[in-house]
Design a protein around this motif. Structure first.
Motif, PDB file in Angstrom:
ATOM      1  N   LYS A  16       4.428  -3.596  13.193  1.00 51.07           N
ATOM      2  CA  LYS A  16       4.821  -2.258  12.780  1.00 51.07           C
ATOM      3  C   LYS A  16       4.424  -1.984  11.335  1.00 51.07           C
ATOM      4  O   LYS A  16       4.269  -2.901  10.529  1.00 51.07           O
ATOM      5  N   THR A  17       4.276  -0.706  11.017  1.00 49.64           N
ATOM      6  CA  THR A  17       3.902  -0.320   9.660  1.00 49.64           C
ATOM      7  C   THR A  17       5.085  -0.482   8.708  1.00 49.64           C
ATOM      8  O   THR A  17       6.241  -0.573   9.121  1.00 49.64           O
ATOM      9  N   HIS A  18       4.766  -0.517   7.404  1.00 45.24           N
ATOM     10  CA  HIS A  18       5.813  -0.454   6.385  1.00 45.24           C
ATOM     11  C   HIS A  18       6.266   0.999   6.268  1.00 45.24           C
ATOM     12  O   HIS A  18       5.452   1.925   6.300  1.00 45.24           O
ATOM     13  N   ALA A  19       7.560   1.195   6.111  1.00 42.32           N
ATOM     14  CA  ALA A  19       8.120   2.541   5.981  1.00 42.32           C
ATOM     15  C   ALA A  19       8.388   2.851   4.517  1.00 42.32           C
ATOM     16  O   ALA A  19       9.015   2.053   3.813  1.00 42.32           O
ATOM     17  N   GLU A  49       0.860  -1.181   0.000  1.00 41.46           N
ATOM     18  CA  GLU A  49       0.000   0.000   0.000  1.00 41.46           C
ATOM     19  C   GLU A  49       0.899   1.235   0.000  1.00 41.46           C
ATOM     20  O   GLU A  49       1.889   1.288   0.729  1.00 41.46           O
ATOM     21  N   PRO A  50       0.588   2.225  -0.823  1.00 41.91           N
ATOM     22  CA  PRO A  50       1.485   3.378  -0.952  1.00 41.91           C
ATOM     23  C   PRO A  50       1.477   4.320   0.240  1.00 41.91           C
ATOM     24  O   PRO A  50       2.363   5.167   0.370  1.00 41.91           O
ATOM     25  N   GLY A  51       0.467   4.196   1.123  1.00 40.80           N
ATOM     26  CA  GLY A  51       0.417   5.065   2.295  1.00 40.80           C
ATOM     27  C   GLY A  51       0.387   6.533   1.901  1.00 40.80           C
ATOM     28  O   GLY A  51      -0.171   6.923   0.872  1.00 40.80           O
ATOM     29  N   SER A  52       1.025   7.349   2.705  1.00 35.80           N
ATOM     30  CA  SER A  52       0.939   8.800   2.496  1.00 35.80           C
ATOM     31  C   SER A  52       1.689   9.299   1.271  1.00 35.80           C
ATOM     32  O   SER A  52       1.520  10.456   0.886  1.00 35.80           O
ATOM     33  N   ILE A  81      -2.552  -1.055  -4.242  1.00 36.47           N
ATOM     34  CA  ILE A  81      -1.319  -1.840  -4.192  1.00 36.47           C
ATOM     35  C   ILE A  81      -0.369  -1.295  -5.257  1.00 36.47           C
ATOM     36  O   ILE A  81      -0.752  -1.104  -6.414  1.00 36.47           O
ATOM     37  N   ALA A  82       0.876  -1.047  -4.856  1.00 26.68           N
ATOM     38  CA  ALA A  82       1.894  -0.543  -5.783  1.00 26.68           C
ATOM     39  C   ALA A  82       3.207  -1.255  -5.526  1.00 26.68           C
ATOM     40  O   ALA A  82       3.472  -1.736  -4.415  1.00 26.68           O
TER      41      ALA A  82
END
Length: 626
Positions: A570-573, A340-343, A474-475
């Protein structure tokens, strides 16, 4: 009365008859032998001479040297190394049991048998119907083993050593996913080539035992690297040992494969992989925004492509370790990893908002961020529980305020958002020149309903909120890097590529890659300037989330992201960045799994790569001036 035999022997006429008969018999035998010798040596002499010559020479396939692979600066990243094989030549094999027994006497320094008895027995059996084909019983033999076999030729009639070559990768782990590796061709592939030969009349390019590119560049550019094999005749002794080339026999010289000059920068590639380390899963991709050249494509955990050039038993052991590793080191996360590309998605949101005509740059949303945004009966949280207050676009992007983008998504809707996203390459493959690539996924009402109709889920307007902050799409890291490149140049999205030039062995350019535009971006100059200012503020302002990618002498722009991990923890960075921001030369995407915030974990990696790139560039420019 019966005559006495001894008295007949005294008769001179009787003795003369016996002598004549003996002479006649021996004369007939001598005449027959003479006739036979005349037939064999005179009448059939040329035939037997030819047969004798054939028995003392061997037709040898001369494999064409495989083309080499270089990085953009001339560093050799894939080469060929000599490799010896020990083989059985069935036509020279007189006593298989003796040969087997003698081979089993060979041991290494640890006392382990050098030759696999099962493989040797199997090869001896195959030799009954594969009489003219060397059957390999030991791959990639050491010089010491070759010397041992040569010294014991009297005990090993029919056992020969054959020179071959194997692929070698000087950088080891670094770049292995993108460079790829080679492996022995399979039976079904040979059958496919044979069928194609029957249909088209083309020559058969492969034979049993040949090696073929399996992954990455080795697979993609196999026809370029392959070349064309030649033939020659070799004189061999009674033990099958090669003595010399028979110059009187016709020969066909091999045609070497062509060399590939890639866009990769192995110094930056090595740096990127060292910064990630093998304990973190993720990927780093760096692209030139001016033409789509890929300078870095790193994936972690890593693998060493050299293991695929080892002998069969060693290769099998190492392959099993990789295949069974739950971290999946064989996957090139840069092209097949889905995140997920998030912010980082908020750049798409800014452009979509401006192009919709419903959002102004200086306009603030109806509701201030008080740690989140209430929609219906649910409170949608912002990443900062303290809240950001009332912000306009550039400040919301700088501080990555989720509450701003929740509201923006509701105002403009997913249609315009996905339209802009597709321009930047999301939801489709880039067509990069590697063998595997994931398309990623964009979500709208139709695709959502189709995907989840079996669960009874239907599209609701509330889903727009999650999608507006990059949760649900999704990327791949490659797509994110190309997205950053598009944000940097503002005009075009180029097709990422790894090929720069194809050259022959003399260095002549046979093919030069021309940049290819994937999409022409619909951003206006004004919208582009808004994005550049927003990206600059993320890295260089006091409130920006990407300050750890900052450089003292070069303006870096970017966007951080922290995407939810679907498996918890934890989140993906994430971090995407471009520099120099107003004349971009390098765009980077960093994605690291389950490590926390993008600003604190991913941004420093991008910053280190930018720093190395511009340090080298400035040093080169200074050297040119001097």
């Amino acid at each position: 009365m019966q005559a006495n035999p001894s008295s007949r022997l005294d008769d001179p006429f009787y003795r003369g008859a016996i002598g004549r008969n003996i002479v006649i018999i021996f004369g007939c035998m001598l005449l027959g032998l003479t006739c036979r010798l005349f037939y064999l040596q005179i009448i059939k002499g040329s035939y037997h001479q030819k047969l004798s010559e054939q028995n003392s020479m061997r037709l040898q396939i001369v494999h064409a040297p495989r083309g080499l692979i270089y990085d953009r600066n001339g560093a050799l990243i894939a080469r060929n190394r000599p490799s010896y094989q020990v083989a059985i030549l069935p036509t020279r094999l007189k006593d298989p049991k003796r040969v087997l027994a003698n081979l089993m006497r060979f041991h290494d320094s640890t006392g382990t048998r050098i030759f696999d008895s099962a493989l040797v027995v199997w090869s001896l059996e195959r030799g009954k119907w594969k009489k003219f084909q060397p059957l390999v019983i030991l791959e990639d033999a050491s010089p010491e083993i070759v010397a041992m076999v040569e010294e014991h030729q009297l005990d090993l009639p029919g056992v020969v050593t054959v020179m071959d070559s194997r692929r070698s990768y000087p950088f080891g782990y670094n770049g292995a996913h993108v460079i790829g590796y080679m492996d022995e061709i399979k039976e079904d592939e040979l059958e496919s080539f044979a069928t194609r030969k029957e249909e088209t009349g083309d020559s058969l390019p492969y034979a049993k035992g040949d090696r073929i590119g399996r992954k990455g560049l080795e697979k993609k550019y196999e026809p370029i690297f392959r070349g064309k094999d030649g033939i020659r005749y070799i004189k061999v002794n009674a033990f099958g040992k090669e003595m010399e080339v028979i110059k009187e026999m016709p020969q066909i010289n091999p045609i070497p494969g062509s060399n590939l000059i890639t866009t990769l920068d192995m110094d930056l590639q090595t740096l990127a992989e060292s910064l990630m380390g093998d304990t973190v899963r993720g990927a780093v991709v760096a692209i030139d925004p001016r033409n789509g050249e890929v300078l870095v494509m790193a994936s972690s955990p890593r693998m060493d492509a050299n293991i695929f050039s080892l002998s069969r038993d060693k290769r099998s052991k190492e392959w099993a370790k990789l295949a069974l590793d739950p971290a999946m080191p064989l996957n090139n996360r840069a092209t097949v990893g889905g995140y997920e590309p998030g912010s980082t998605w908020k750049g798409v949101m800014n452009i979509a908002g401006l192009q919709s005509g419903k959002i102004e740059v200086g306009e603030k949303m109806a509701k201030a961020c008080l740690g989140g945004y209430r929609f219906g009966n649910r409170f949608w949280r912002c990443w900062d529980p303290k809240g950001h207050g009332s912000l306009a676009m550039i400040d919301a992007f700088t501080e990555s305020c989720d509450a701003y983008y929740y509201q923006e998504g509701l105002v403009i809707g997913m249609d315009i958002i996905n339209k802009v996203a597709r321009e930047f390459g999301f939801g489709d493959t880039t067509g990069i020149d590697v063998d595997e690539e994931r398309s990623g996924m964009l979500v709208d009402s139709a695709s959502y309903t189709k995907k989840f109709h079996r669960r009874g889920w239907t599209w609701t307007r509330g889903l727009v909120l999650n999608l507006s902050i990059g949760q649900g799409q999704i990327a791949t890291p490659l797509q994110l890097a190309n997205y950053a490149a598009g944000l940097g140049n503002g005009k075009y999205l180029f097709r990422p590529h790894l090929i720069k030039e194809v050259r022959d062995r003399a260095g002549n350019i046979l093919e030069k890659y021309q940049p290819e535009v994937l999409h022409e971006l619909s951003m206006t100059d004004e919208q582009h300037q808004v994005m550049l200012k927003a990206m600059e503020a993320v890295v260089n302002s006091a409130h920006g989330t990407g300050g750890r990618a900052r450089l003292p002498d070069v303006i870096v722009g970017g966007k951080t992201g922290s995407a939810e991990n679907p498996h918890g923890g934890k989140t993906h960075a994430l971090f995407i960045g471009v520099a120099p921001l107003y004349q971009p030369e390098l765009a980077i995407a960093v994605v690291l799994e389950n490590v926390g915030h993008g600003g604190s974990i991913a941004a420093p990696i991008a910053g280190a790569i930018f720093r190395e790139y511009f340090k080298r560039k400035m040093a080169g420019e200074k050297q040119q001036v001097l």
